[in-house]
Scaffold this motif. Sequence first.
Motif, PDB file in Angstrom:
ATOM      1  N   VAL A  84       3.796  16.363 -15.717  1.00 16.44           N
ATOM      2  CA  VAL A  84       2.603  16.080 -14.916  1.00 16.44           C
ATOM      3  C   VAL A  84       2.350  17.231 -13.948  1.00 16.44           C
ATOM      4  N   ALA A  85       3.438  17.762 -13.402  1.00 16.01           N
ATOM      5  CA  ALA A  85       3.291  18.831 -12.412  1.00 16.01           C
ATOM      6  C   ALA A  85       2.695  20.093 -13.024  1.00 16.01           C
ATOM      7  N   ARG A  86       2.805  20.251 -14.320  1.00 17.53           N
ATOM      8  CA  ARG A  86       2.267  21.465 -14.949  1.00 17.53           C
ATOM      9  C   ARG A  86       0.799  21.320 -15.363  1.00 17.53           C
ATOM     10  N   LEU A  87       0.280  20.142 -15.206  1.00 10.44           N
ATOM     11  CA  LEU A  87      -1.149  19.969 -15.511  1.00 10.44           C
ATOM     12  C   LEU A  87      -1.977  20.632 -14.414  1.00 10.44           C
ATOM     13  N   ASP A  88      -3.243  20.832 -14.698  1.00  8.87           N
ATOM     14  CA  ASP A  88      -4.059  21.414 -13.631  1.00  8.87           C
ATOM     15  C   ASP A  88      -4.403  20.326 -12.607  1.00  8.87           C
ATOM     16  N   ASP A  89      -4.951  20.794 -11.508  1.00 14.02           N
ATOM     17  CA  ASP A  89      -5.126  19.907 -10.362  1.00 14.02           C
ATOM     18  C   ASP A  89      -6.010  18.711 -10.693  1.00 14.02           C
ATOM     19  N   ARG A  90      -7.057  18.966 -11.437  1.00 22.04           N
ATOM     20  CA  ARG A  90      -7.995  17.898 -11.775  1.00 22.04           C
ATOM     21  C   ARG A  90      -7.313  16.808 -12.610  1.00 22.04           C
ATOM     22  N   GLU A  91      -6.555  17.253 -13.608  1.00 22.87           N
ATOM     23  CA  GLU A  91      -5.880  16.282 -14.473  1.00 22.87           C
ATOM     24  C   GLU A  91      -4.805  15.516 -13.699  1.00 22.87           C
ATOM     25  N   ARG A  92      -4.118  16.261 -12.857  1.00 22.05           N
ATOM     26  CA  ARG A  92      -3.061  15.605 -12.068  1.00 22.05           C
ATOM     27  C   ARG A  92      -3.676  14.580 -11.120  1.00 22.05           C
ATOM     28  N   GLU A  93      -4.799  14.942 -10.567  1.00 25.89           N
ATOM     29  CA  GLU A  93      -5.504  14.019  -9.666  1.00 25.89           C
ATOM     30  C   GLU A  93      -5.863  12.722 -10.394  1.00 25.89           C
ATOM     31  N   LEU A  94      -6.402  12.874 -11.591  1.00 25.11           N
ATOM     32  CA  LEU A  94      -6.803  11.694 -12.362  1.00 25.11           C
ATOM     33  C   LEU A  94      -5.599  10.806 -12.687  1.00 25.11           C
ATOM     34  N   LEU A  95      -4.524  11.448 -13.151  1.00 26.51           N
ATOM     35  CA  LEU A  95      -3.339  10.658 -13.498  1.00 26.51           C
ATOM     36  C   LEU A  95      -2.728  10.023 -12.252  1.00 26.51           C
ATOM     37  N   ALA A  96      -2.776  10.745 -11.141  1.00 27.03           N
ATOM     38  CA  ALA A  96      -2.216  10.193  -9.899  1.00 27.03           C
ATOM     39  C   ALA A  96      -3.009   8.981  -9.437  1.00 27.03           C
ATOM     40  N   LEU A  97      -4.325   9.070  -9.574  1.00 24.16           N
ATOM     41  CA  LEU A  97      -5.160   7.938  -9.154  1.00 24.16           C
ATOM     42  C   LEU A  97      -4.955   6.741 -10.078  1.00 24.16           C
ATOM     43  N   ARG A  98      -4.845   7.034 -11.386  1.00 26.65           N
ATOM     44  CA  ARG A  98      -4.757   5.936 -12.349  1.00 26.65           C
ATOM     45  C   ARG A  98      -3.356   5.313 -12.382  1.00 26.65           C
ATOM     46  N   TYR A  99      -2.344   6.163 -12.455  1.00 24.95           N
ATOM     47  CA  TYR A  99      -0.992   5.635 -12.659  1.00 24.95           C
ATOM     48  C   TYR A  99      -0.139   5.664 -11.396  1.00 24.95           C
ATOM     49  N   GLY A 100      -0.557   6.440 -10.402  1.00 17.46           N
ATOM     50  CA  GLY A 100       0.166   6.433  -9.123  1.00 17.46           C
ATOM     51  C   GLY A 100      -0.387   5.364  -8.211  1.00 17.46           C
ATOM     52  N   LEU A 124       0.823  -1.213   0.000  1.00 18.86           N
ATOM     53  CA  LEU A 124       0.000   0.000   0.000  1.00 18.86           C
ATOM     54  C   LEU A 124       0.857   1.264   0.000  1.00 18.86           C
ATOM     55  N   ILE A 125       1.940   1.250   0.747  1.00 19.01           N
ATOM     56  CA  ILE A 125       2.726   2.482   0.902  1.00 19.01           C
ATOM     57  C   ILE A 125       3.287   2.974  -0.440  1.00 19.01           C
ATOM     58  N   PRO A 126       3.901   2.112  -1.248  1.00 18.31           N
ATOM     59  CA  PRO A 126       4.421   2.625  -2.531  1.00 18.31           C
ATOM     60  C   PRO A 126       3.340   3.227  -3.417  1.00 18.31           C
ATOM     61  N   ALA A 127       2.180   2.579  -3.485  1.00 15.12           N
ATOM     62  CA  ALA A 127       1.102   3.115  -4.320  1.00 15.12           C
ATOM     63  C   ALA A 127       0.594   4.435  -3.756  1.00 15.12           C
ATOM     64  N   ARG A 149       6.119   3.555 -15.334  1.00 17.94           N
ATOM     65  CA  ARG A 149       7.540   3.295 -15.094  1.00 17.94           C
ATOM     66  C   ARG A 149       8.158   4.391 -14.226  1.00 17.94           C
ATOM     67  N   GLU A 150       7.721   5.606 -14.474  1.00 20.06           N
ATOM     68  CA  GLU A 150       8.290   6.749 -13.754  1.00 20.06           C
ATOM     69  C   GLU A 150       7.568   7.037 -12.438  1.00 20.06           C
ATOM     70  N   ARG A 151       6.797   6.092 -12.026  1.00 13.70           N
ATOM     71  CA  ARG A 151       6.036   6.278 -10.788  1.00 13.70           C
ATOM     72  C   ARG A 151       6.973   6.623  -9.642  1.00 13.70           C
ATOM     73  N   PRO A 152       6.697   7.694  -8.882  1.00 10.19           N
ATOM     74  CA  PRO A 152       7.576   8.035  -7.765  1.00 10.19           C
ATOM     75  C   PRO A 152       7.606   6.905  -6.734  1.00 10.19           C
ATOM     76  N   VAL A 153       8.775   6.700  -6.201  1.00 10.91           N
ATOM     77  CA  VAL A 153       8.971   5.600  -5.246  1.00 10.91           C
ATOM     78  C   VAL A 153       9.393   6.203  -3.899  1.00 10.91           C
ATOM     79  N   PRO A 154       8.816   5.742  -2.814  1.00 12.32           N
ATOM     80  CA  PRO A 154       9.227   6.283  -1.509  1.00 12.32           C
ATOM     81  C   PRO A 154      10.645   5.846  -1.162  1.00 12.32           C
ATOM     82  N   SER A 155      11.311   6.699  -0.413  1.00 13.30           N
ATOM     83  CA  SER A 155      12.673   6.338  -0.004  1.00 13.30           C
ATOM     84  C   SER A 155      12.609   5.176   0.984  1.00 13.30           C
TER      85      SER A 155
END
Lengths: 175, 173
Positions: free
Chosen positions: A107-123, A13-16, B20-26
């Motif tokens: 990714v950081a330059r996207l707006d908050d909504r888009e970043r949120e979506l990408l973070a949920l999907r790919y993060g 869970l922590i890495p995701a 692939r570029e997913r941030p990883v915790p230290s």
Amino acid sequence: MVRRDPLARLDKLIPALYAYVAYRLGDGPDADDVTSDTIERALRYRESYDSRKGDPMAWLIGIARNCISDLVSARQRLHDPRAADPESSPQDVELETGRRLTLRGAVARLDDRERELLALRYGADLTARQIGAILGLRKNAVEVALHRALARLRDELAREPSGELRPSTSRAVRF
Amino acid sequence: MSLFRREMTEFSDLERELRRERPVPSSELLGRLKRDRSPDDRHWARPLRARLALAGGLTALLLGALAVVGGLGQAASGGRVALEQVKDVVSAPFKNPKQSPGTHGTATTTTGAPSGSLSSLDPPPGTPPGQDQYKPGCGRGDPNEPHTGPPGNHNGFPGRCPPSAPPPVTPLP
């Protein structure tokens, strides 16, 4: 009734969770703090976890969103210049440190909504259905919004002079 | 829909990169978060199977301790007695009054009474057993009236109390 521990697989869970937070706020101390805060709150309130409402990752993401919101509010109260435009804070961090363009920078330059979506999907690696449950959207709406976010991300990458991703990627994205 | 899918496949390379570029915790953060799990975490972390095994073990221990002091036998005999009593209570009102005469008066049959007098000891059909049994003085309530005694010793009565015998007047000494 047998209770299910939502934090039984903390290793996974922590890495995701961190990836989601870092895609939202940018890699760095903020992501560390929010991740720690999220886990701390989850440990404190895990008795309230209801497995019928969603899986542990979705529950953690809900807590993390609150933590991010708290962080942004606290910065606004302290007149932190980075909080004046919370959406641009990761971008400024990127500019300050002079890092070269990476996918995360775009990714950081996207707006908050888009970043949120990408973070949920790919993060956090959630499905469109799970994202819809968190954001209160239908699955189709999530897919369309994700498509738009990816298109915006591609545009952001295309604007950069380098025009390609880091060499570490085996298959560079062409624009 | 197919157009949408085709468009999404356009981004498959981008999606791959995002994953692939997913941030990883230290490792420091990861270690700290694992260490900081609260002390009451033990009862959560214990797997369900271990908890069931513990509960089963304790139950077996308790049953073993009861068996040593005879608790199980006592409980079983108590249950048997209770079952018999319940059976008696439940089955008594439903006895068929038109049963063959030999089925009544089990008390007299087990006391060694002459088998020839069994039919004469039977109550008239339809008489509930509670009305003519176990009453001193044939139910007249006189403490001076001699009891009919144990089954088989009728003290002059013909096996049963007379249905309409007048109450005897016995002067007190």
